[in-house]
Design an enzyme around this catalytic site. Structure first.
Site, PDB file in Angstrom:
ATOM      1  N   ASP A   1       0.839  -1.208   0.000  1.00  0.00           N
ATOM      2  CA  ASP A   1       0.000   0.000   0.000  1.00  0.00           C
ATOM      3  C   ASP A   1       0.870   1.253   0.000  1.00  0.00           C
ATOM      4  O   ASP A   1       0.548   2.239  -0.656  1.00  0.00           O
ATOM      5  CB  ASP A   1      -0.870   0.045   1.265  1.00  0.00           C
ATOM      6  CG  ASP A   1      -2.205  -0.642   1.075  1.00  0.00           C
ATOM      7  OD1 ASP A   1      -2.308  -1.462   0.142  1.00  0.00           O
ATOM      8  OD2 ASP A   1      -3.137  -0.369   1.856  1.00  0.00           O
TER       9      ASP A   1
ATOM     10  N   CYS B   1       0.715   4.806  11.881  1.00  0.00           N
ATOM     11  CA  CYS B   1       0.123   5.385  10.666  1.00  0.00           C
ATOM     12  C   CYS B   1      -1.165   6.160  10.936  1.00  0.00           C
ATOM     13  O   CYS B   1      -1.556   7.001  10.137  1.00  0.00           O
ATOM     14  CB  CYS B   1      -0.205   4.306   9.657  1.00  0.00           C
ATOM     15  SG  CYS B   1       1.110   3.142   9.333  1.00  0.00           S
TER      16      CYS B   1
ATOM     17  N   ASP C   1       8.055   3.507   8.542  1.00  0.00           N
ATOM     18  CA  ASP C   1       7.451   3.326   9.873  1.00  0.00           C
ATOM     19  C   ASP C   1       6.923   1.919  10.136  1.00  0.00           C
ATOM     20  O   ASP C   1       6.420   1.630  11.215  1.00  0.00           O
ATOM     21  CB  ASP C   1       6.405   4.417  10.196  1.00  0.00           C
ATOM     22  CG  ASP C   1       5.121   4.331   9.407  1.00  0.00           C
ATOM     23  OD1 ASP C   1       5.049   3.532   8.456  1.00  0.00           O
ATOM     24  OD2 ASP C   1       4.182   5.089   9.739  1.00  0.00           O
TER      25      ASP C   1
HETATM   26  O1  KQY Z   1       1.757   3.243   6.710  1.00  0.00           O
HETATM   27  C1  KQY Z   1       1.099   4.256   6.726  1.00  0.00           C
HETATM   28  N1  KQY Z   1       1.677   5.348   7.185  1.00  0.00           N
HETATM   29  C2  KQY Z   1      -0.260   4.378   6.138  1.00  0.00           C
HETATM   30  C3  KQY Z   1      -0.827   3.204   5.496  1.00  0.00           C
HETATM   31  C4  KQY Z   1      -1.886   3.611   4.519  1.00  0.00           C
HETATM   32  C5  KQY Z   1      -2.569   2.491   3.879  1.00  0.00           C
HETATM   33  C6  KQY Z   1      -3.676   2.949   2.986  1.00  0.00           C
HETATM   34  N2  KQY Z   1      -4.561   1.896   2.637  1.00  0.00           N
END
Ligand code: KQY
Length: 373
Positions: A219, A365, A225
């Site tokens: 993704d 996230c 992170d």
């Molecule tokens: O890893 C992240 N900082 C965000 C993940 C977003 C995934 C969107 N489907």
């Protein structure tokens, strides 16, 4: 207030996540084509994360008009709930990257000690390669947060998500080539140009590039992170596996070799702490069936390896908010390793973090720290 200069030219830098926060920002998950069963499980786990963080620092959760009442009802009253439109709820990536400065007399004649960078965003890769095709509402989230807080905003045209960078507060940034040099982000910028922008905007002196992120983190194209973070200047936690048959092994070894030969911006040699990944974990038929596959988001397929990692924790004021995946051996080991890496912090387990990983990320996230002045 829109700023024209780069933050470091006005004395700002991005502080490390362990420096004091005035609050934390989160978004409320909603879209049924990313979060199974109309996001009810994700909302439940997000409420647990927000409640845990609220014991250590103030927190604001932003929810759409359609979801405001639901969010308000599920969250404890000490949590502020604000109405805000968004396409999805990944505030690490669509929220501002906050920067701070100390000086009393500022060259721009303002007294602001905290400001935010508003990076450009393209849904982790654009219409053909990203996670959803309409991100017009996400583009305003950082600006709305900064406007709400009356903080200066440094807009940038470069595509960058907050989950793709970590800093140590001593002038070092950690990132991955897989994400930042991906042609679906800034195809017209060279590695040197991207590095120069990171230095000017984050106020860092040195960028450490890992080749790739976590296996299965498709993704985000390998956000740092999920792979590696600082525990303090000169100490990193690295997603690890000892299983040579796991495709993660090669990625962890490759990162280990880069980090072993690096020093931070102040010349400290890096100590590498291995943080074993859970599982491997895969999306079940039932989980995939719960996602509305007729939306405009990337399809979720049964059998997909989940991008699950314990590195994706949040550092609150005095606590490490840690994902737990129901894998008792590695869940316990992660808590043991994190407790040793952060001896002065309470390590708080968030059970059921699998629900967040099903949407493509984890606790780091979905959070965004707002540093104290
Ligand atoms: O890893 C992240 N900082 C965000 C993940 C977003 C995934 C969107 N489907």
């Amino acid at each position: 207030m829109e700023m024209k200069a780069a933050p470091s030219h006005l004395g700002f830098h991005m502080p490390a996540e362990w420096e004091p926060h005035s609050q934390c920002w989160m978004g409320w998950p909603e879209r049924p084509d990313n979060w199974r069963d109309n996001a009810k499980h994700a909302q439940h786990v997000l409420s647990k994360v927000a409640t845990a963080i609220s014991k250590f620092e103030p927190i604001t959760v932003c929810a759409s008009a359609a979801q405001w009442e639901n969010a308000r009802n599920q969250l404890p009253t000490n949590i502020r709930v604000l109405e805000m439109s968004m396409n999805d709820s990944w505030f690490r990536d669509i929220g501002p990257t906050f920067v701070v400065r100390k000086s009393e007399v500022n060259s721009d004649n303002t007294e602001h000690k905290v400001a935010g960078i508003d990076w450009n965003f393209n849904s982790w890769g654009g219409v053909d390669d990203g996670c959803y095709t309409d991100w017009t509402l996400d583009l305003f989230v950082a600006r709305k947060i900064l406007g709400n807080e009356r903080l200066p905003r440094f807009p940038h045209t470069m595509i960058l998500e907050g989950g793709s960078i970590h800093v140590d507060g001593e002038g070092t940034c950690l990132t991955t080539e897989e994400c930042l040099l991906n042609e679906n982000r800034n195809p017209n910028m060279s590695k040197e140009q991207i590095e120069d922008e990171l230095k000017a905007y984050l106020g860092v002196k040195k960028v450490i590039w890992l080749p790739r992120g976590l296996y299965g983190d498709d993704d985000t194209n390998g956000h740092i992170d999920n792979m590696c973070c600082f525990a303090k200047p000169g100490v990193v936690l690295l997603s690890w596996t000892d299983d040579e048959t796991d495709p993660q092994y090669e990625r962890s070894m490759e990162a280990f070799s880069v980090l072993s030969n690096e020093r931070n911006a102040c010349g400290r040699k890096l100590e590498i702490i291995k943080l074993h990944v859970p599982g491997p974990l895969f999306m079940t038929n039932e989980e995939a069936a719960g996602v509305a596959q007729d939306g405009e988001a990337k399809p979720r397929l049964p059998g997909t390896r989940l991008a699950a990692s314990y590195v994706n924790f949040y550092i609150a004021n005095g606590a490490i908010i840690t994902p737990q995946f129901g894998d008792q051996k590695w869940d316990d080991e992660a808590v043991r390793v994190l407790s040793r890496a952060f001896p002065n912090y309470q390590v708080v387990r968030i059970e059921g973090a699998r629900e967040i990983v099903l949407g493509g990320g984890n606790i780091h996230c979905i959070t965004q720290q707002h540093p104290a002045a």
